[in-house]
Motif scaffolding. Structure first.
Motif, PDB file in Angstrom:
ATOM      1  N   GLY A 126       0.792  -1.226   0.000  1.00  0.00           N
ATOM      2  CA  GLY A 126       0.000   0.000   0.000  1.00  0.00           C
ATOM      3  C   GLY A 126       0.824   1.274   0.000  1.00  0.00           C
ATOM      4  O   GLY A 126       0.266   2.372  -0.115  1.00  0.00           O
ATOM      5  N   GLY A 160       2.720   2.204  -2.305  1.00  0.00           N
ATOM      6  CA  GLY A 160       2.695   2.780  -3.653  1.00  0.00           C
ATOM      7  C   GLY A 160       3.794   2.308  -4.587  1.00  0.00           C
ATOM      8  O   GLY A 160       4.094   2.968  -5.583  1.00  0.00           O
ATOM      9  N   LYS A 161       4.359   1.133  -4.314  1.00  0.00           N
ATOM     10  CA  LYS A 161       5.457   0.613  -5.142  1.00  0.00           C
ATOM     11  C   LYS A 161       5.019   0.388  -6.586  1.00  0.00           C
ATOM     12  O   LYS A 161       5.703   0.767  -7.531  1.00  0.00           O
ATOM     13  CB  LYS A 161       5.985  -0.720  -4.564  1.00  0.00           C
ATOM     14  CG  LYS A 161       6.455  -0.612  -3.128  1.00  0.00           C
ATOM     15  CD  LYS A 161       6.857  -1.956  -2.564  1.00  0.00           C
ATOM     16  CE  LYS A 161       5.734  -2.951  -2.413  1.00  0.00           C
ATOM     17  NZ  LYS A 161       4.731  -2.578  -1.401  1.00  0.00           N
ATOM     18  N   SER A 162       3.858  -0.252  -6.763  1.00  0.00           N
ATOM     19  CA  SER A 162       3.403  -0.563  -8.123  1.00  0.00           C
ATOM     20  C   SER A 162       3.008   0.708  -8.862  1.00  0.00           C
ATOM     21  O   SER A 162       3.287   0.861 -10.052  1.00  0.00           O
ATOM     22  CB  SER A 162       2.228  -1.531  -8.083  1.00  0.00           C
ATOM     23  OG  SER A 162       2.640  -2.747  -7.486  1.00  0.00           O
ATOM     24  N   MET A 163       2.364   1.648  -8.124  1.00  0.00           N
ATOM     25  CA  MET A 163       1.942   2.895  -8.750  1.00  0.00           C
ATOM     26  C   MET A 163       3.161   3.683  -9.244  1.00  0.00           C
ATOM     27  O   MET A 163       3.174   4.154 -10.388  1.00  0.00           O
ATOM     28  CB  MET A 163       1.157   3.706  -7.719  1.00  0.00           C
ATOM     29  CG  MET A 163       0.333   4.816  -8.313  1.00  0.00           C
ATOM     30  SD  MET A 163      -0.726   5.482  -7.004  1.00  0.00           S
ATOM     31  CE  MET A 163      -0.934   7.145  -7.583  1.00  0.00           C
ATOM     32  N   ARG A 216      -8.646  -0.793  -1.033  1.00  0.00           N
ATOM     33  CA  ARG A 216      -8.323  -1.993  -1.820  1.00  0.00           C
ATOM     34  C   ARG A 216      -9.066  -3.212  -1.307  1.00  0.00           C
ATOM     35  O   ARG A 216      -8.776  -4.323  -1.715  1.00  0.00           O
ATOM     36  CB  ARG A 216      -6.812  -2.260  -1.749  1.00  0.00           C
ATOM     37  CG  ARG A 216      -6.058  -1.524  -2.817  1.00  0.00           C
ATOM     38  CD  ARG A 216      -4.571  -1.608  -2.584  1.00  0.00           C
ATOM     39  NE  ARG A 216      -4.043  -2.933  -2.784  1.00  0.00           N
ATOM     40  CZ  ARG A 216      -2.749  -3.215  -2.786  1.00  0.00           C
ATOM     41  NH1 ARG A 216      -1.867  -2.273  -2.578  1.00  0.00           N
ATOM     42  NH2 ARG A 216      -2.324  -4.429  -2.974  1.00  0.00           N
ATOM     43  N   ARG A 231      -5.660   3.687   2.335  1.00  0.00           N
ATOM     44  CA  ARG A 231      -5.331   3.129   1.014  1.00  0.00           C
ATOM     45  C   ARG A 231      -5.673   1.637   0.959  1.00  0.00           C
ATOM     46  O   ARG A 231      -6.223   1.160  -0.035  1.00  0.00           O
ATOM     47  CB  ARG A 231      -3.830   3.299   0.730  1.00  0.00           C
ATOM     48  CG  ARG A 231      -3.400   4.726   0.507  1.00  0.00           C
ATOM     49  CD  ARG A 231      -1.960   4.726   0.023  1.00  0.00           C
ATOM     50  NE  ARG A 231      -1.352   6.056   0.097  1.00  0.00           N
ATOM     51  CZ  ARG A 231      -0.079   6.297  -0.145  1.00  0.00           C
ATOM     52  NH1 ARG A 231       0.734   5.304  -0.483  1.00  0.00           N
ATOM     53  NH2 ARG A 231       0.409   7.517  -0.062  1.00  0.00           N
ATOM     54  N   ARG A 276       1.915  12.658  -1.167  1.00  0.00           N
ATOM     55  CA  ARG A 276       2.747  12.898  -2.359  1.00  0.00           C
ATOM     56  C   ARG A 276       2.171  12.095  -3.513  1.00  0.00           C
ATOM     57  O   ARG A 276       1.644  11.001  -3.303  1.00  0.00           O
ATOM     58  CB  ARG A 276       4.176  12.426  -2.113  1.00  0.00           C
ATOM     59  CG  ARG A 276       4.888  13.122  -0.972  1.00  0.00           C
ATOM     60  CD  ARG A 276       5.189  14.548  -1.315  1.00  0.00           C
ATOM     61  NE  ARG A 276       6.209  15.103  -0.442  1.00  0.00           N
ATOM     62  CZ  ARG A 276       6.643  16.351  -0.517  1.00  0.00           C
ATOM     63  NH1 ARG A 276       6.146  17.177  -1.419  1.00  0.00           N
ATOM     64  NH2 ARG A 276       7.586  16.784   0.300  1.00  0.00           N
TER      65      ARG A 276
HETATM   66  N1  LIG Z   1       1.381   8.375  -3.532  1.00  0.00           N
HETATM   67  C1  LIG Z   1       0.119   7.936  -3.381  1.00  0.00           C
HETATM   68  N2  LIG Z   1      -0.849   8.768  -2.980  1.00  0.00           N
HETATM   69  C2  LIG Z   1      -2.121   8.327  -2.828  1.00  0.00           C
HETATM   70  N3  LIG Z   1      -2.540   7.053  -3.060  1.00  0.00           N
HETATM   71  C3  LIG Z   1      -1.603   6.186  -3.458  1.00  0.00           C
HETATM   72  C4  LIG Z   1      -0.234   6.574  -3.633  1.00  0.00           C
HETATM   73  N4  LIG Z   1       0.464   5.485  -4.034  1.00  0.00           N
HETATM   74  C5  LIG Z   1      -0.422   4.487  -4.086  1.00  0.00           C
HETATM   75  N5  LIG Z   1      -1.660   4.893  -3.757  1.00  0.00           N
HETATM   76  C6  LIG Z   1      -2.867   4.075  -3.719  1.00  0.00           C
HETATM   77  O1  LIG Z   1      -2.673   3.092  -2.725  1.00  0.00           O
HETATM   78  C7  LIG Z   1      -3.061   1.801  -3.201  1.00  0.00           C
HETATM   79  C8  LIG Z   1      -1.879   0.865  -3.192  1.00  0.00           C
HETATM   80  O2  LIG Z   1      -0.916   1.300  -4.130  1.00  0.00           O
HETATM   81  P1  LIG Z   1       0.056   0.254  -4.829  1.00  0.00           P
HETATM   82  O3  LIG Z   1      -0.729  -0.869  -5.400  1.00  0.00           O
HETATM   83  O4  LIG Z   1       0.947   1.002  -5.737  1.00  0.00           O
HETATM   84  O5  LIG Z   1       0.869  -0.275  -3.544  1.00  0.00           O
HETATM   85  P2  LIG Z   1       1.987  -1.385  -3.474  1.00  0.00           P
HETATM   86  O6  LIG Z   1       3.059  -0.823  -2.601  1.00  0.00           O
HETATM   87  O7  LIG Z   1       2.378  -1.820  -4.829  1.00  0.00           O
HETATM   88  O8  LIG Z   1       1.266  -2.570  -2.689  1.00  0.00           O
HETATM   89  P3  LIG Z   1       1.553  -4.182  -2.766  1.00  0.00           P
HETATM   90  O9  LIG Z   1       2.762  -4.440  -1.920  1.00  0.00           O
HETATM   91  O10 LIG Z   1       0.350  -4.804  -2.175  1.00  0.00           O
HETATM   92  O11 LIG Z   1       1.745  -4.533  -4.196  1.00  0.00           O
HETATM   93  C9  LIG Z   1      -3.646   2.010  -4.597  1.00  0.00           C
HETATM   94  O12 LIG Z   1      -5.028   2.076  -4.488  1.00  0.00           O
HETATM   95  C10 LIG Z   1      -3.062   3.335  -5.028  1.00  0.00           C
HETATM   96  O13 LIG Z   1      -3.950   4.006  -5.874  1.00  0.00           O
END
Ligand SMILES: Nc1ncnc2c1ncn2[C@@H]1O[C@H](COP(=O)(O)OP(=O)(O)OP(=O)(O)O)[C@@H](O)[C@H]1O
Ligand SMILES: [Mg+2]
Length: 169
Positions: A10, A12-15, A96, A92, A136
């Motif tokens: 959560g 935001g690594k994938s984003m 999900r 966040r 951010r």
């Molecule tokens: N910088 C940000 N600001 C606001 N919301 C965010 C941000 N980055 C991610 N999110 C939101 O938080 C959620 C999780 O983001 P993401 O899938 O990128 O996390 P992750 O670190 O890849 O998680 P995982 O380890 O489960 O794969 C998504 O719904 C995304 O839209």
């Protein structure tokens, strides 16, 4: 040069990985690579059990970014630990549709700096950037990660204290 992006689910690594990929970088989403290394299922924690030793040993390094909450188990040249304040992280993860226990488990792991501590154990301080993503957007985060990867901003970590958000008894 392989740059890792790790952090609690959560953060935001994938984003940010998708943003870096849009900018033309090679980005490996590590969840896509663990399939052959799943050795079971932890029903209680609603998670797959992965043989991370074998996975890390067999991973072929890439020139670019690797993102996932086990990126810090790979021999990265630089490593970014994404952070998110636990109250914001809970929002966040709730969005999900994570189960309540899982939201709390991850918020507590974030409050306890689990990913940062594991990263500090595996890397030299000059390789580590801790990046607070709270309030951010992906553009800002990708900018900072690109600068760090190029050596334009120095390693930096250890300024966050979210122990006040801890909910474990
Ligand atoms: N910088 C940000 N600001 C606001 N919301 C965010 C941000 N980055 C991610 N999110 C939101 O938080 C959620 C999780 O983001 P993401 O899938 O990128 O996390 P992750 O670190 O890849 O998680 P995982 O380890 O489960 O794969 C998504 O719904 C995304 O839209
Ligand atoms: Mg992800």
């Amino acid at each position: 040069m392989m740059c890792g992006i790790t952090g609690t689910p959560g953060t935001g690594k994938s984003m940010v990985g998708d943003e870096l990929s849009r900018r033309g970088h090679t980005v490996v989403h590590l969840t896509d690579t663990v399939g052959p290394y799943v050795s079971g299922n932890d029903a209680e924690r609603d998670a797959r059990i992965i043989d991370t030793d074998r996975w890390a040993a067999e991973f072929v390094p890439v020139d670019g970014f690797v993102e996932g909450h086990i990126a810090h188990l790979l021999p990265c040249d630089r490593i970014v630990v994404l952070r998110c304040r636990p109250d914001e992280l809970k929002k966040r993860l709730a969005k999900r549709k994570y189960r309540k226990e899982k939201v709390r488990e991850n918020a507590d792991a974030e409050a306890l700096d689990v990913c940062l501590i594991e990263t500090v154990e595996n890397f030299s301080p000059v390789q580590i950037l801790e990046l607070d993503t709270t309030a951010r957007d992906a553009t800002y985060c990708a900018d900072q990660i690109e600068r760090f990867e190029k050596g334009a901003i120095p390693a930096d970590f250890g300024h966050i204290d979210w122990s006040g958000f801890l909910e474990v008894q």
